[in-house]
Motif scaffolding. Structure first.
Motif, short mmCIF file in Angstrom:
data_model
loop_
_atom_site.label_atom_id
_atom_site.label_comp_id
_atom_site.label_asym_id
_atom_site.label_seq_id
_atom_site.Cartn_x
_atom_site.Cartn_y
_atom_site.Cartn_z
N GLU A 72 43.11 37.13 49.52
CA GLU A 72 42.75 38.48 49.93
C GLU A 72 43.98 39.32 50.28
N GLN A 75 45.07 41.26 47.31
CA GLN A 75 44.22 42.42 47.05
C GLN A 75 44.63 43.57 47.96
N ILE A 79 46.16 47.32 46.87
CA ILE A 79 45.66 48.61 47.36
C ILE A 79 46.79 49.37 48.04
N LEU A 113 39.40 48.57 43.13
CA LEU A 113 39.18 47.12 43.19
C LEU A 113 38.42 46.61 41.97
N HIS A 117 40.05 43.90 38.90
CA HIS A 117 39.52 42.60 38.49
C HIS A 117 39.05 42.55 37.05
N GLY A 225 35.34 47.49 50.42
CA GLY A 225 36.56 48.16 50.85
C GLY A 225 36.62 48.31 52.36
#
Length: 253
Positions: A72, A75, A79, A113, A117, A225
């Motif tokens: 995570e 990710q 962002i 997001l 992916h 989010g």
């Protein structure tokens, strides 16, 4: 965009990233004097157009690969790398009578997001493709808001007061913070947690199955989010760790 606007999701992501001490992490490329450089320095170079497009693609290609491995924190790093671009999107698409900055922020992050992916990491201009995916989702907000019926929203707010204590904690919190609407929280709760068929719920809501499916996907994207930065309100995590697990796709029936 007004400077008096209260802090929202993008500010929370920036704060979470700084608190996790991830800005000092490095990638394989680019390098300065043969040495790996920090994420913070890489973002500075990208903003100043200090690296070639091919090097920017290398940065995004590695971030996409790391984010897809399930950590995570990567990710969050992806962002964060796009935050300047996301802020431009919010500045262009937010505000006005029909919508608000908070919803635009949530949709922009959700769109980013989703594309993160599914994008082909071998393609050129990865960063631009990710930005446009976020931009398209954010631009939909004003149009959707313009189509909503005010009397329906009033009824939903009244109903939410009666049901808030009975909704799952994360959904109730997201409703309270304005991340998702009451009706979207019910949609997620009834189809994901209570096991009701999506088709039955769509019929009750007066929606076609595909439209209801898309509505749930958008709401779950905004929720994902929000939880990325909202989860640490409930349980502090050690530096460098992000406690919330995000699902790449919110459409699994």
């Amino acid at each position: 965009m007004s400077n008096s606007r209260s802090k929202g999701l993008l500010d929370a992501i920036e704060m979470r990233f700084r608190e996790s001490r991830m800005a000092t992490l490095t990638l394989d490329e680019p390098r300065e004097d043969g040495h790996r450089i920090s994420l913070e320095r890489i973002r500075e170079l990208i903003l100043d157009r200090g690296i070639a497009p091919e090097a920017q693609d290398a940065v995004w290609r590695e971030l996409v690969t790391l984010a897809r491995k399930g950590e995570e924190r990567w990710q969050l790093a992806a962002i964060w790398m796009m935050l300047p671009g996301l802020r431009k999107i919010v500045g262009r698409c937010g505000g006005g009578r029909e919508t608000d900055y908070g919803e635009v922020e949530s949709e922009a992050v959700a769109g980013f997001l989703e594309e993160l992916h599914r994008i082909d990491a071998r393609r050129p201009r990865i960063g631009a493709s990710l930005w446009w995916a976020a931009r398209r989702r954010a631009a939909e907000v004003r149009l959707r808001r313009a189509r909503e019926i005010p009397s329906e929203e009033i009824a939903l707010v009244a109903a939410e007061r009666e049901r808030r204590d009975h909704e799952p904690g994360a959904l109730a919190e997201a409703v309270h913070e304005g991340v998702i609407s009451v009706s979207d929280a019910r949609l997620i709760n009834e189809t994901r947690l209570e096991g009701e068929r999506l088709g039955a719920v769509a019929e009750r809501m007066g929606l076609r199955y595909h439209a209801c499916h898309q509505r749930r996907a958008r709401a779950e994207g905004r929720l994902a989010g929000y939880l990325l930065v909202g989860g640490d309100k409930r349980a502090p995590s050690p530096p460098g760790e992000v406690p919330v697990q995000l699902r790449p796709e919110g459409d699994a029936a």
